[in-house]
Design a protein around this motif. Sequence first.
Motif, PDB file in Angstrom:
ATOM      1  N   PHE A   1      48.883  31.686  39.017  1.00 51.01           N
ATOM      2  CA  PHE A   1      48.107  31.414  37.804  1.00 51.01           C
ATOM      3  C   PHE A   1      47.000  32.451  37.661  1.00 51.01           C
ATOM      4  O   PHE A   1      46.566  33.063  38.638  1.00 51.01           O
ATOM      5  CB  PHE A   1      47.487  30.008  37.874  1.00 51.01           C
ATOM      6  N   SER A   2      46.543  32.609  36.421  1.00 48.05           N
ATOM      7  CA  SER A   2      45.516  33.621  36.151  1.00 48.05           C
ATOM      8  C   SER A   2      44.112  33.032  36.147  1.00 48.05           C
ATOM      9  O   SER A   2      43.148  33.755  35.910  1.00 48.05           O
ATOM     10  CB  SER A   2      45.806  34.319  34.811  1.00 48.05           C
ATOM     11  N   HIS A   3      43.988  31.719  36.396  1.00 52.64           N
ATOM     12  CA  HIS A   3      42.648  31.120  36.392  1.00 52.64           C
ATOM     13  C   HIS A   3      42.491  30.177  37.577  1.00 52.64           C
ATOM     14  O   HIS A   3      43.397  29.414  37.901  1.00 52.64           O
ATOM     15  CB  HIS A   3      42.404  30.361  35.079  1.00 52.64           C
ATOM     16  N   ILE A   4      41.331  30.216  38.200  1.00 58.57           N
ATOM     17  CA  ILE A   4      41.085  29.426  39.408  1.00 58.57           C
ATOM     18  C   ILE A   4      41.172  27.928  39.160  1.00 58.57           C
ATOM     19  O   ILE A   4      41.513  27.161  40.066  1.00 58.57           O
ATOM     20  CB  ILE A   4      39.697  29.799  40.014  1.00 58.57           C
ATOM     21  N   THR A   5      40.918  27.469  37.949  1.00 58.01           N
ATOM     22  CA  THR A   5      40.963  26.026  37.664  1.00 58.01           C
ATOM     23  C   THR A   5      42.393  25.477  37.748  1.00 58.01           C
ATOM     24  O   THR A   5      42.574  24.263  37.803  1.00 58.01           O
ATOM     25  CB  THR A   5      40.377  25.725  36.274  1.00 58.01           C
ATOM     26  N   ALA A   6      43.384  26.366  37.734  1.00 57.79           N
ATOM     27  CA  ALA A   6      44.791  25.915  37.818  1.00 57.79           C
ATOM     28  C   ALA A   6      45.276  25.866  39.264  1.00 57.79           C
ATOM     29  O   ALA A   6      46.455  25.642  39.524  1.00 57.79           O
ATOM     30  CB  ALA A   6      45.683  26.844  36.997  1.00 57.79           C
ATOM     31  N   ILE A   7      44.356  26.048  40.219  1.00 54.70           N
ATOM     32  CA  ILE A   7      44.752  26.125  41.620  1.00 54.70           C
ATOM     33  C   ILE A   7      45.376  24.818  42.111  1.00 54.70           C
ATOM     34  O   ILE A   7      46.232  24.811  42.993  1.00 54.70           O
ATOM     35  CB  ILE A   7      43.548  26.531  42.508  1.00 54.70           C
ATOM     36  N   GLY A   8      44.960  23.680  41.520  1.00 55.86           N
ATOM     37  CA  GLY A   8      45.545  22.387  41.899  1.00 55.86           C
ATOM     38  C   GLY A   8      47.030  22.318  41.580  1.00 55.86           C
ATOM     39  O   GLY A   8      47.824  21.783  42.360  1.00 55.86           O
ATOM     40  N   SER A   9      47.418  22.886  40.430  1.00 53.91           N
ATOM     41  CA  SER A   9      48.839  22.912  40.063  1.00 53.91           C
ATOM     42  C   SER A   9      49.638  23.795  41.013  1.00 53.91           C
ATOM     43  O   SER A   9      50.760  23.457  41.402  1.00 53.91           O
ATOM     44  CB  SER A   9      48.996  23.432  38.620  1.00 53.91           C
ATOM     45  N   SER A  10      49.037  24.934  41.393  1.00 58.48           N
ATOM     46  CA  SER A  10      49.716  25.825  42.341  1.00 58.48           C
ATOM     47  C   SER A  10      49.910  25.122  43.689  1.00 58.48           C
ATOM     48  O   SER A  10      50.953  25.271  44.342  1.00 58.48           O
ATOM     49  CB  SER A  10      48.901  27.110  42.521  1.00 58.48           C
ATOM     50  N   TYR A  11      48.910  24.342  44.099  1.00 54.15           N
ATOM     51  CA  TYR A  11      48.995  23.589  45.359  1.00 54.15           C
ATOM     52  C   TYR A  11      50.143  22.577  45.309  1.00 54.15           C
ATOM     53  O   TYR A  11      50.932  22.469  46.257  1.00 54.15           O
ATOM     54  CB  TYR A  11      47.663  22.885  45.607  1.00 54.15           C
ATOM     55  N   GLN A  12      50.254  21.842  44.213  1.00 50.65           N
ATOM     56  CA  GLN A  12      51.334  20.862  44.074  1.00 50.65           C
ATOM     57  C   GLN A  12      52.700  21.539  44.089  1.00 50.65           C
ATOM     58  O   GLN A  12      53.659  21.040  44.674  1.00 50.65           O
ATOM     59  CB  GLN A  12      51.156  20.064  42.770  1.00 50.65           C
ATOM     60  N   ASN A  13      52.772  22.718  43.465  1.00 54.11           N
ATOM     61  CA  ASN A  13      54.032  23.460  43.467  1.00 54.11           C
ATOM     62  C   ASN A  13      54.379  23.988  44.860  1.00 54.11           C
ATOM     63  O   ASN A  13      55.548  24.073  45.231  1.00 54.11           O
ATOM     64  CB  ASN A  13      53.958  24.629  42.483  1.00 54.11           C
ATOM     65  N   ALA A  14      53.344  24.343  45.629  1.00 55.07           N
ATOM     66  CA  ALA A  14      53.583  24.791  47.013  1.00 55.07           C
ATOM     67  C   ALA A  14      54.126  23.643  47.857  1.00 55.07           C
ATOM     68  O   ALA A  14      55.015  23.835  48.694  1.00 55.07           O
ATOM     69  CB  ALA A  14      52.286  25.338  47.614  1.00 55.07           C
ATOM     70  N   LEU A  15      53.587  22.448  47.650  1.00 53.56           N
ATOM     71  CA  LEU A  15      54.109  21.261  48.348  1.00 53.56           C
ATOM     72  C   LEU A  15      55.567  21.021  47.974  1.00 53.56           C
ATOM     73  O   LEU A  15      56.411  20.712  48.828  1.00 53.56           O
ATOM     74  CB  LEU A  15      53.279  20.027  47.989  1.00 53.56           C
ATOM     75  N   ALA A  16      55.879  21.173  46.678  1.00 51.54           N
ATOM     76  CA  ALA A  16      57.259  20.980  46.210  1.00 51.54           C
ATOM     77  C   ALA A  16      58.174  22.023  46.850  1.00 51.54           C
ATOM     78  O   ALA A  16      59.298  21.709  47.262  1.00 51.54           O
ATOM     79  CB  ALA A  16      57.318  21.085  44.687  1.00 51.54           C
ATOM     80  N   ALA A  17      57.686  23.266  46.968  1.00 51.09           N
ATOM     81  CA  ALA A  17      58.483  24.324  47.608  1.00 51.09           C
ATOM     82  C   ALA A  17      58.753  23.982  49.067  1.00 51.09           C
ATOM     83  O   ALA A  17      59.860  24.179  49.586  1.00 51.09           O
ATOM     84  CB  ALA A  17      57.757  25.663  47.503  1.00 51.09           C
ATOM     85  N   LEU A  18      57.750  23.425  49.746  1.00 52.41           N
ATOM     86  CA  LEU A  18      57.891  23.060  51.156  1.00 52.41           C
ATOM     87  C   LEU A  18      58.943  21.970  51.337  1.00 52.41           C
ATOM     88  O   LEU A  18      59.669  21.940  52.334  1.00 52.41           O
ATOM     89  CB  LEU A  18      56.537  22.590  51.688  1.00 52.41           C
ATOM     90  N   ASP A  19      59.038  21.082  50.357  1.00 50.67           N
ATOM     91  CA  ASP A  19      60.044  20.010  50.427  1.00 50.67           C
ATOM     92  C   ASP A  19      61.466  20.556  50.421  1.00 50.67           C
ATOM     93  O   ASP A  19      62.402  19.863  50.837  1.00 50.67           O
ATOM     94  CB  ASP A  19      59.868  19.036  49.257  1.00 50.67           C
ATOM     95  N   TYR A  20      61.646  21.782  49.921  1.00 51.53           N
ATOM     96  CA  TYR A  20      62.984  22.366  49.855  1.00 51.53           C
ATOM     97  C   TYR A  20      63.515  22.758  51.236  1.00 51.53           C
ATOM     98  O   TYR A  20      64.620  23.284  51.359  1.00 51.53           O
ATOM     99  CB  TYR A  20      62.995  23.589  48.939  1.00 51.53           C
ATOM    100  N   ARG A  21      62.722  22.491  52.297  1.00 55.51           N
ATOM    101  CA  ARG A  21      63.243  22.697  53.656  1.00 55.51           C
ATOM    102  C   ARG A  21      64.535  21.918  53.863  1.00 55.51           C
ATOM    103  O   ARG A  21      65.442  22.359  54.565  1.00 55.51           O
ATOM    104  CB  ARG A  21      62.217  22.240  54.696  1.00 55.51           C
ATOM    105  N   MET A  22      64.610  20.729  53.256  1.00 50.63           N
ATOM    106  CA  MET A  22      65.820  19.909  53.401  1.00 50.63           C
ATOM    107  C   MET A  22      67.040  20.650  52.860  1.00 50.63           C
ATOM    108  O   MET A  22      68.137  20.564  53.417  1.00 50.63           O
ATOM    109  CB  MET A  22      65.647  18.586  52.641  1.00 50.63           C
ATOM    110  N   VAL A  23      66.853  21.406  51.788  1.00 45.83           N
ATOM    111  CA  VAL A  23      67.958  22.091  51.135  1.00 45.83           C
ATOM    112  C   VAL A  23      68.224  23.454  51.769  1.00 45.83           C
ATOM    113  O   VAL A  23      69.361  23.816  52.065  1.00 45.83           O
ATOM    114  CB  VAL A  23      67.660  22.265  49.623  1.00 45.83           C
ATOM    115  N   MET A  24      67.148  24.223  52.006  1.00 45.85           N
ATOM    116  CA  MET A  24      67.292  25.619  52.416  1.00 45.85           C
ATOM    117  C   MET A  24      67.177  25.835  53.918  1.00 45.85           C
ATOM    118  O   MET A  24      67.478  26.910  54.425  1.00 45.85           O
ATOM    119  CB  MET A  24      66.242  26.465  51.692  1.00 45.85           C
ATOM    120  N   GLY A  25      66.712  24.815  54.640  1.00 44.98           N
ATOM    121  CA  GLY A  25      66.504  24.968  56.071  1.00 44.98           C
ATOM    122  C   GLY A  25      65.084  25.404  56.382  1.00 44.98           C
ATOM    123  O   GLY A  25      64.318  25.825  55.509  1.00 44.98           O
ATOM    124  N   GLU A  26      64.713  25.288  57.660  1.00 50.22           N
ATOM    125  CA  GLU A  26      63.358  25.619  58.081  1.00 50.22           C
ATOM    126  C   GLU A  26      63.230  27.100  58.428  1.00 50.22           C
ATOM    127  O   GLU A  26      64.167  27.873  58.318  1.00 50.22           O
ATOM    128  CB  GLU A  26      62.989  24.774  59.306  1.00 50.22           C
TER     129      GLU A  26
END
Length: 533
Positions: free
Chosen positions: A275-300
């Motif tokens: 994101f281009s603005h620091i106030t959107a950092i919460g959304s980036s954090y939630q998306n990072a958590l979602a990416a981490l959940d893909y361990r089930m699909v892609m492996g560790e």
Amino acid sequence: MYKLILVDDEEEVRRGVLKKIEWNKYGFEIVGEAENGREALDIAEKVTPDVVVTDIKMPFMDGIRLAEELKERFPTTKTIILTGFDEFEYAHKAIKLNVVEYVLKPISSKEFIEVLIKTKERLDNDIEQKKNMEILREHYTKSLPILKEKFLSSLVGGRLKKDEIEEKSKNYNIDLHGDNFVVSIVNIDYGSQIMDYEEKDLAAFSVLNIINEVVDNYNLGIVFIDNGKIVLITVCKNLERNAAIGVTIRALEEIHYSIKKYLKLAITIGVGTFFSHITAIGSSYQNALAALDYRMVMGENKIIWIEDVEPQGKNRVVFDEVKERDLTSSLKLGNEDNLCVTIDNLFKEIIEARASLKDYQIYLMEIVTTILKVAQNFRVNTEEILGHNYNIFTELYKFNNLKEVREWIKNIALKIMKSIAQGRKDSCKLIVEGAKEYIAEHFSDSNVSINKLCAHLHISPAYFSSIFKKETKMTFVNYLTQVRMDAAKVILKTTNLKSFEVAEKVGYSEPNYFSYCFKKYFGISPSEFRNSN
């Protein structure tokens, strides 16, 4: 032993250096030698050296270019430059390329050994510092005061307004001025390693320390721990989006590599949206958590960027009626190979699809639901198979990759399929036993028939005929005849009843037909049988 590659375009020089030194004695193992930088890089890709000793002047790729490539690809590898007097100033410019020593040629064995000893000390110190848990614990305590940690947690939680962020970042001396921002979350993949809480804390501190070093080198942002997760907020200055992505991914790859090398730990890094603005950092954090959940699909043990796994126009993966019917049929058939192929095909589709995590989860839940529905329809006692208080839907989320989920589902499905098959087998035996009892009680009735028997057992004549023949190796008519003939033998031997009376007692309304059947069955007439003993 530290792994060392020797690079010089003159074979005589290489041979001389190799013969002069007792490498093992000083803690080094020669894992390769090369004539030029390109060849050295090829070897480095295979063996990942700790040290590269290289001449400067070489064809195809010189020593300085090699040092640049090594720093880029193998950031922990140390380089020793061999240089002539006239090349020394040129070589000295390479000071930022992980070059630890500059050695003027020609060099004596004694001088070279001193260089090796110094280099080994540097390598030993690097490893020792990264393994010293007490120092790391102190470093962790000093680097993350409680107030700063709370602020950063609130920041990624999306609970702060712009003016609050500016004020608190200034108070805590945190630079959040940039053009692009992204959150990455690092998860330590312990796998089958057994660690107590203290060991896990110290491992986390070790990982945190390495991440901080890399982030400092790149001047990239802030690292902290939030609810047990290691979080990196990347703040990119004066970089447009694509350049910011490139720098971030390179830094994360270095983190991944360094943790594997120094700590022998596997990590998975989930990367959020830029994101281009620091106030959107919460959304980036939630998306990072979602990416981490893909361990089930892609492996560790991977770096998973949410924009890779959830691109625009992503495919959907649907568990439709055809798949449900195929799975249901396989469970009912009782064929292990067929069931395994069916489940493998179901998982092949979701492994190949680039769908959202929500679609994956729904798909897997529908597979499990179908298996449980079949089990319920066949009155399978799932508690007996899976255990008391076993929540199959809770267990579904405990796995780290789709391969583990597939094998787990396959195991449950096979158990239920075998239970269904066993139940069907037991049911068949009960039906046959019931039929035999019915025949034993009613064989004297000349009107007994398969239709009457099946009406009594509440099954179809066709189904009964198939299972009765399978269990007894006889048709219903043959079995009824056998029972009647055996009864006739007993009556003829134990009573003086006439043949027509015997026929009536064993279910034949026509005496002549009884005599015909008896002779056909035993080879002699009823009267001949009675007179034979």
